[in-house]
Write an enzyme that holds these catalytic residues in place. Sequence first.
Site, PDB file in Angstrom:
ATOM      1  N   GLY A  41       2.036   2.087  10.810  1.00  0.00           N
ATOM      2  CA  GLY A  41       2.993   3.188  10.701  1.00  0.00           C
ATOM      3  C   GLY A  41       3.664   3.549  12.013  1.00  0.00           C
ATOM      4  O   GLY A  41       4.291   4.601  12.134  1.00  0.00           O
ATOM      5  N   ASN A  97       0.868  -1.180   0.000  1.00  0.00           N
ATOM      6  CA  ASN A  97       0.000   0.000   0.000  1.00  0.00           C
ATOM      7  C   ASN A  97       0.902   1.226   0.000  1.00  0.00           C
ATOM      8  O   ASN A  97       1.515   1.536   1.008  1.00  0.00           O
ATOM      9  CB  ASN A  97      -0.902  -0.031   1.251  1.00  0.00           C
ATOM     10  CG  ASN A  97      -1.699   1.257   1.411  1.00  0.00           C
ATOM     11  OD1 ASN A  97      -1.840   2.035   0.472  1.00  0.00           O
ATOM     12  ND2 ASN A  97      -2.220   1.485   2.613  1.00  0.00           N
ATOM     13  N   GLU A 101      -6.743   4.691   7.767  1.00  0.00           N
ATOM     14  CA  GLU A 101      -6.562   6.127   7.496  1.00  0.00           C
ATOM     15  C   GLU A 101      -7.839   6.720   6.896  1.00  0.00           C
ATOM     16  O   GLU A 101      -8.168   7.887   7.134  1.00  0.00           O
ATOM     17  CB  GLU A 101      -5.329   6.339   6.604  1.00  0.00           C
ATOM     18  CG  GLU A 101      -4.048   6.187   7.417  1.00  0.00           C
ATOM     19  CD  GLU A 101      -2.848   5.651   6.653  1.00  0.00           C
ATOM     20  OE1 GLU A 101      -2.831   5.704   5.418  1.00  0.00           O
ATOM     21  OE2 GLU A 101      -1.912   5.171   7.321  1.00  0.00           O
ATOM     22  N   SER A 103       3.036  -2.315  10.360  1.00  0.00           N
ATOM     23  CA  SER A 103       4.490  -2.370  10.590  1.00  0.00           C
ATOM     24  C   SER A 103       5.122  -3.706  10.190  1.00  0.00           C
ATOM     25  O   SER A 103       5.991  -4.223  10.898  1.00  0.00           O
ATOM     26  CB  SER A 103       4.815  -2.017  12.043  1.00  0.00           C
ATOM     27  OG  SER A 103       4.388  -0.696  12.324  1.00  0.00           O
ATOM     28  N   GLU A 133      -5.843  -5.100  10.370  1.00  0.00           N
ATOM     29  CA  GLU A 133      -4.785  -4.122  10.616  1.00  0.00           C
ATOM     30  C   GLU A 133      -5.081  -3.386  11.920  1.00  0.00           C
ATOM     31  O   GLU A 133      -5.855  -2.412  11.927  1.00  0.00           O
ATOM     32  CB  GLU A 133      -4.730  -3.107   9.481  1.00  0.00           C
ATOM     33  CG  GLU A 133      -4.379  -3.701   8.142  1.00  0.00           C
ATOM     34  CD  GLU A 133      -3.799  -2.642   7.224  1.00  0.00           C
ATOM     35  OE1 GLU A 133      -2.623  -2.753   6.868  1.00  0.00           O
ATOM     36  OE2 GLU A 133      -4.524  -1.691   6.901  1.00  0.00           O
TER      37      GLU A 133
HETATM   38  P1  PGA Z   1       2.588   0.186   7.677  1.00  0.00           P
HETATM   39  O1  PGA Z   1       1.141   0.439   7.014  1.00  0.00           O
HETATM   40  O2  PGA Z   1       3.113  -1.106   7.100  1.00  0.00           O
HETATM   41  O3  PGA Z   1       3.404   1.377   7.275  1.00  0.00           O
HETATM   42  O4  PGA Z   1       2.371   0.081   9.145  1.00  0.00           O
HETATM   43  C1  PGA Z   1       0.243  -0.602   6.796  1.00  0.00           C
HETATM   44  C2  PGA Z   1      -0.964  -0.072   6.078  1.00  0.00           C
HETATM   45  O5  PGA Z   1      -1.255   1.126   6.192  1.00  0.00           O
HETATM   46  O6  PGA Z   1      -1.676  -0.797   5.366  1.00  0.00           O
END
Ligand code: PGA
Length: 256
Positions: free
Chosen positions: A174, A11, A98, A212, A168
């Site tokens: 993030g 993503n 998000e 992450s 998630e």
């Molecule tokens: P990340 O994001 O791997 O940077 O934690 C995962 C996502 O937003 O799908």
Amino acid sequence: MTRKKIYVVGNWKMYKSAREATDYIEELLPKIEGCDEHVYLAVPFTSIASAAAFAKDTPLVIGAQNMNDAREGAFTGEIAGLMLKEAGASFVLLGHSERRHIFGENDDLIHRKLVRALQDDIQPILCVGETATEREAGKTEEVLERQITTALEGIPLEDAARIFLAYEPVWAIGTGKTATPALAQEAHAFCKSILVKLLGKTKTIPILYGGSVKGDNALPLTSEKDIHGLLVGGASLDPDHFATIIKSCKKHGKTE
Ligand code: PGA
């Protein structure tokens, strides 16, 4: 006994122009040659057409990160599923945290988007997950059940079987805080039980883990029984890191 099929979805969020997208794909492809993982990339709208054209006849599947729930209309700044499809998107992320938390998308809107994506023949990847506060309050299962049940409400079985689910946990996105494989497995097993309740035992939907994911946790995570793949944000932006994640899933010896 066959090896468990692993799906690795990148993503990119709001990163990479159309030109950067093709440069990236050109760099990535030789690095993952011979891998039989299913590799998907959710790219920004303006990069879909060039990425899809460049990825044609390769194992890479290109998709989008969001879409509107209407077929078309006076919705300034929005994008329709059919437009994404025509540009070359095969799938769309829906309900990413998000979108839920920054842009205020609720379960009903995500449900309508899911119905529209299926009508427009774009495969939805439905993202669900609890916040840190919800987890601390012991509400993880309640939140996951509500998010999954509302999203899938009234969707015929045949259509529902085309969806992927991504668990998630919001606190892991993030932040560098990955769920431990055991904690992720526990949530996946719960999501699976909800899917069985809604769809029966015969329709199986892959459940991906996101939050992450890095080169060093990809293998332990995908070695868990009910983790069928990964949704990778930050670490998918670099072709080397993303290829390391894809290749480390390949080492995985688990069979089903
Ligand atoms: P990340 O994001 O791997 O940077 O934690 C995962 C996502 O937003 O799908």
